[in-house]
Design an enzyme around this catalytic site. Structure first.
Site, mmCIF file in Angstrom:
data_model
loop_
_atom_site.group_PDB
_atom_site.id
_atom_site.type_symbol
_atom_site.label_atom_id
_atom_site.label_comp_id
_atom_site.label_asym_id
_atom_site.label_seq_id
_atom_site.Cartn_x
_atom_site.Cartn_y
_atom_site.Cartn_z
ATOM 1 N N SER A 210 0.832 -1.212 0.000
ATOM 2 C CA SER A 210 0.000 0.000 0.000
ATOM 3 C C SER A 210 0.865 1.260 0.000
ATOM 4 O O SER A 210 2.017 1.254 0.438
ATOM 5 C CB SER A 210 -0.891 -0.004 1.236
ATOM 6 O OG SER A 210 -0.074 0.101 2.385
ATOM 7 N N GLU A 232 6.420 -0.201 -5.231
ATOM 8 C CA GLU A 232 5.252 -0.439 -6.100
ATOM 9 C C GLU A 232 4.038 -0.322 -5.191
ATOM 10 O O GLU A 232 3.851 -1.144 -4.293
ATOM 11 C CB GLU A 232 5.297 -1.838 -6.733
ATOM 12 C CG GLU A 232 6.642 -2.276 -7.292
ATOM 13 C CD GLU A 232 7.198 -1.354 -8.338
ATOM 14 O OE1 GLU A 232 6.413 -0.695 -9.045
ATOM 15 O OE2 GLU A 232 8.440 -1.259 -8.439
ATOM 16 N N CYS A 268 -4.034 -3.899 -7.696
ATOM 17 C CA CYS A 268 -3.648 -2.484 -7.618
ATOM 18 C C CYS A 268 -4.105 -1.722 -8.847
ATOM 19 O O CYS A 268 -4.306 -0.512 -8.798
ATOM 20 C CB CYS A 268 -2.142 -2.362 -7.457
ATOM 21 S SG CYS A 268 -1.243 -3.240 -8.735
HETATM 22 P P1 NAD Z 1 0.610 -3.423 3.004
HETATM 23 O O1 NAD Z 1 1.288 -2.159 2.676
HETATM 24 O O2 NAD Z 1 -0.318 -3.439 4.150
HETATM 25 O O3 NAD Z 1 1.686 -4.568 3.311
HETATM 26 C C1 NAD Z 1 2.719 -4.890 2.404
HETATM 27 C C2 NAD Z 1 3.876 -5.481 3.194
HETATM 28 O O4 NAD Z 1 4.460 -4.475 4.004
HETATM 29 C C3 NAD Z 1 3.457 -6.595 4.129
HETATM 30 O O5 NAD Z 1 4.456 -7.573 4.121
HETATM 31 C C4 NAD Z 1 3.391 -5.897 5.483
HETATM 32 O O6 NAD Z 1 3.570 -6.738 6.584
HETATM 33 C C5 NAD Z 1 4.521 -4.921 5.364
HETATM 34 N N1 NAD Z 1 4.424 -3.759 6.249
HETATM 35 C C6 NAD Z 1 3.316 -3.195 6.780
HETATM 36 N N2 NAD Z 1 3.661 -2.103 7.493
HETATM 37 C C7 NAD Z 1 5.010 -1.976 7.411
HETATM 38 C C8 NAD Z 1 5.951 -1.029 7.897
HETATM 39 N N3 NAD Z 1 5.602 0.005 8.643
HETATM 40 N N4 NAD Z 1 7.239 -1.188 7.570
HETATM 41 C C9 NAD Z 1 7.633 -2.211 6.783
HETATM 42 N N5 NAD Z 1 6.775 -3.153 6.305
HETATM 43 C C10 NAD Z 1 5.486 -3.024 6.601
HETATM 44 O O7 NAD Z 1 -0.095 -3.908 1.651
HETATM 45 P P2 NAD Z 1 -1.155 -5.088 1.493
HETATM 46 O O8 NAD Z 1 -2.414 -4.663 2.162
HETATM 47 O O9 NAD Z 1 -0.539 -6.378 1.886
HETATM 48 O O10 NAD Z 1 -1.368 -5.148 -0.077
HETATM 49 C C11 NAD Z 1 -2.349 -4.433 -0.758
HETATM 50 C C12 NAD Z 1 -1.774 -3.148 -1.280
HETATM 51 O O11 NAD Z 1 -0.720 -3.432 -2.195
HETATM 52 C C13 NAD Z 1 -2.762 -2.314 -2.077
HETATM 53 O O12 NAD Z 1 -2.593 -0.979 -1.719
HETATM 54 C C14 NAD Z 1 -2.344 -2.535 -3.511
HETATM 55 O O13 NAD Z 1 -2.707 -1.491 -4.394
HETATM 56 C C15 NAD Z 1 -0.873 -2.654 -3.377
HETATM 57 N N6 NAD Z 1 -0.313 -3.365 -4.515
HETATM 58 C C16 NAD Z 1 0.519 -2.680 -5.365
HETATM 59 C C17 NAD Z 1 1.005 -3.316 -6.483
HETATM 60 C C18 NAD Z 1 1.928 -2.638 -7.456
HETATM 61 O O14 NAD Z 1 2.698 -3.335 -8.105
HETATM 62 N N7 NAD Z 1 1.892 -1.322 -7.597
HETATM 63 C C19 NAD Z 1 0.657 -4.639 -6.745
HETATM 64 C C20 NAD Z 1 -0.165 -5.292 -5.838
HETATM 65 C C21 NAD Z 1 -0.638 -4.659 -4.727
HETATM 66 C C1 SIN Z 2 -1.589 -6.227 -9.354
HETATM 67 O O1 SIN Z 2 -0.353 -6.310 -9.450
HETATM 68 O O2 SIN Z 2 -2.207 -6.066 -8.269
HETATM 69 C C2 SIN Z 2 -2.385 -6.277 -10.591
HETATM 70 C C3 SIN Z 2 -1.668 -6.682 -11.783
HETATM 71 C C4 SIN Z 2 -2.645 -6.509 -12.886
HETATM 72 O O3 SIN Z 2 -3.584 -7.292 -12.992
HETATM 73 O O4 SIN Z 2 -2.518 -5.515 -13.618
#
Ligand code: NAD
Ligand code: SIN
Length: 474
Positions: A210, A232, A268
């Site tokens: 996130s 990302e 995402c």
């Molecule tokens: P998140 O940010 O909650 O967690 C991601 C990772 O970071 C986890 O391993 C978590 O334990 C760790 N984390 C959490 N807080 C932390 C901190 N303070 N310091 C270091 N590490 C920490 O994300 P999520 O909820 O697991 O995943 C969903 C999010 O990921 C959505 O926002 C989505 O859009 C994003 N996402 C982005 C992409 C991309 O390529 N741009 C792809 C997929 C998902």
């Molecule tokens: C994602 O990385 O969360 C989405 C990849 C995609 O379907 O574009």
């Protein structure tokens, strides 16, 4: 939940499918010392030997495809058909990463007559990888494979919601012949992620998650600009429907449904804001709603196969219900009401909210099956609405002609801009990243090779032949 154990739950059933001790922060020193000495040996191996290990990993992933995809389905609640495609993507990443490394981070030398100009790439060293839960294999793998190929070693902290998939991947790497210490796992929550990110023993961090967490990491890395940080992050992605071909309304509805609700909206790149030319608002909304009503929402292995499963857990479902309620409180009207199908499980039905006339919604990512519908009377207004976000991951235009798309592509702020295609389903063979709050200009996928190694340029000659041609006293 025990404080010392990390448990992974099947979201569709609530069953615990895996449990393991949480890695204590105090263990990081030892893990990173092991990584550092392993890295010297790994970087000294021939590139072809590293490639061979990665190819064996891909072969094993395919050989274990069924078990691998079942595990991801059980751990995330995503439909089995979908997790099978995730495993195929994991295996395909190896070939793509070898090609990318050759093209973008390889070695070259050019004879310039009296000297040779050279370019090589070196690994950073020990790289931490932090992963999200929505693609627990594919997305971390998109960092891990190019990083290992480049000669880095990995300390991977998977999402606390999907650790079992990470353990499965570690086993595949070990069986592929990756020596001990080159791929280590750290299990736990954000606190151990933060401790790993701040540890002196890492040379960089490759993050997918996130924007909230990514911003914290960017602040944490503000004092160590020499370390690689690839972020990302999330999106609040627009999909604009303009001058649509009315004869194609079913296909347009399918494109919107796929963009907004695939993986229960947990991608995402999912479209969160659908911006429709006002003359076509009712027709589009009705077609999307009609198709949405037909979607099967069920457990991963249900028969008939579901289009989508639950969201990842009850906390996420609670959050999405609150987010949906906020849209309605702001004046949005439910075209399709969100429902929680079971009180104690995170099955949510897709929600479609007509935001015309509502107060401005918060520019935050609702990471689930919620689509906000807006209208615009002029294309400029649609573009302004699309750009009314701090994020910039993906955007699509549906309809119009190539001139209109050229305008859209020139004016919309995003790292992925599509025409008559969904906002999601990004290709591993292209760069993948966004602007604004969606990333830090370190795109992944095909460009991951760039952040896994640093370039070293040089000029070399056999002997010293330097002369000073001007500026000398006689
Ligand atoms: P998140 O940010 O909650 O967690 C991601 C990772 O970071 C986890 O391993 C978590 O334990 C760790 N984390 C959490 N807080 C932390 C901190 N303070 N310091 C270091 N590490 C920490 O994300 P999520 O909820 O697991 O995943 C969903 C999010 O990921 C959505 O926002 C989505 O859009 C994003 N996402 C982005 C992409 C991309 O390529 N741009 C792809 C997929 C998902
Ligand atoms: C994602 O990385 O969360 C989405 C990849 C995609 O379907 O574009």
């Amino acid at each position: 939940m025990s404080h010392s154990k990390l448990q992974s739950m099947n979201p569709a059933t609530g069953e615990v499918i895996w449990a393991e001790a949480i890695t204590p922060v105090a263990a990081l020193d030892g893990i990173l010392l092991t990584a550092k000495s392993a890295q010297r040996a790994w970087a000294a191996t021939e590139r072809n030997d590293r490639i061979a290990v990665a190819q064996r990993f891909a072969e094993l992933a395919l050989a274990e495809k069924d078990a691998f995809a079942r595990l991801i389905a059980n751990e995330t609640g995503k439909p089995f058909w979908e997790t099978q495609t995730e495993v195929a993507t994991v295996a395909a990443k190896v070939g793509i990463s070898i090609k990318a490394q050759t093209e973008r981070a390889g070695q070259s030398s050019h004879d310039e007559g009296s000297f040779t100009r050279t370019l090589t790439h070196r690994p950073h060293g020990v790289l931490a990888v932090l992963g999200p839960y929505n693609f627990p294999a594919h997305l971390p793998n998109g960092h891990i494979v190019p990083a290992l190929l480049a000669g880095n070693v990995i300390v991977f902290k998977p999402s606390e919601k999907t650790p079992a998939t990470a353990a499965f991947m570690a086993d595949l790497w070990a069986r592929a012949g990756l020596p001990d210490g080159m791929f280590q796992l750290v299990f736990g929550y954000g606190d151990i992620g933060a401790a790993l990110a701040g540890h002196d023993g890492i040379d960089g961090l490759l993050f997918t998650g996130s924007s909230t967490t990514g911003l914290k990491l960017a602040r944490q890395f503000g004092e160590t600009p020499w370390k690689m940080l690839a972020l990302e992050m999330g999106g609040n992605n627009p999909l604009v429907i303009w001058e649509p071909d009315l004869a194609q309304m079913e296909a347009i509805a399918a494109l919107v449904v796929q963009s907004s609700f695939l993986s229960s909206g947990q991608r995402c790149t999912c479209a969160r804001r659908i911006i429709v030319q006002d003359a076509h608002f009712d027709a589009v909304t009705e077609a999307v709603a009609a198709l949405t009503h037909r979607l099967i929402i069920d457990a991963p292995f249900a028969d008939p196969q579901p289009f989508m499963g639950p969201v990842i857990d009850n906390a996420a479902a609670d959050h999405l219900q609150a987010g949906n309620a906020a849209l309605l409180s702001a004046g949005g009207k439910a075209v399709i009401e969100q429902q929680r199908l079971m009180d104690d499980k995170p099955f949510l039905t897709p929600s479609i909210v007509d935001m015309r006339g509502a107060a401005e919604a918060a520019d935050s990512e609702l990471f689930g099956p919620i689509a906000q519908f807006y209208s615009a009377s002029q294309f400029d207004e649609a573009i302004a609405r699309a750009n009314a976000t701090r994020f910039g991951l993906s955007a699509s235009l549906v309809g119009g002609d190539s001139a209109l798309f050229d305008r859209f592509a020139a004016e919309v702020k995003a790292g992925i801009i599509n025409w008559n295609r969904p906002t999601n389903g990004a290709s591993s063979a292209a760069p993948f990243g966004g602007i604004g709050l969606s990333g830090n200009h370190r795109p992944s996928a095909f460009y991951a090779a760039d952040y896994c190694a640093y370039p070293v340029a040089g000029v070399q000659s056999e002997g010293v032949t330097e002369t000073i041609a001007v500026g000398l006293k006689p």
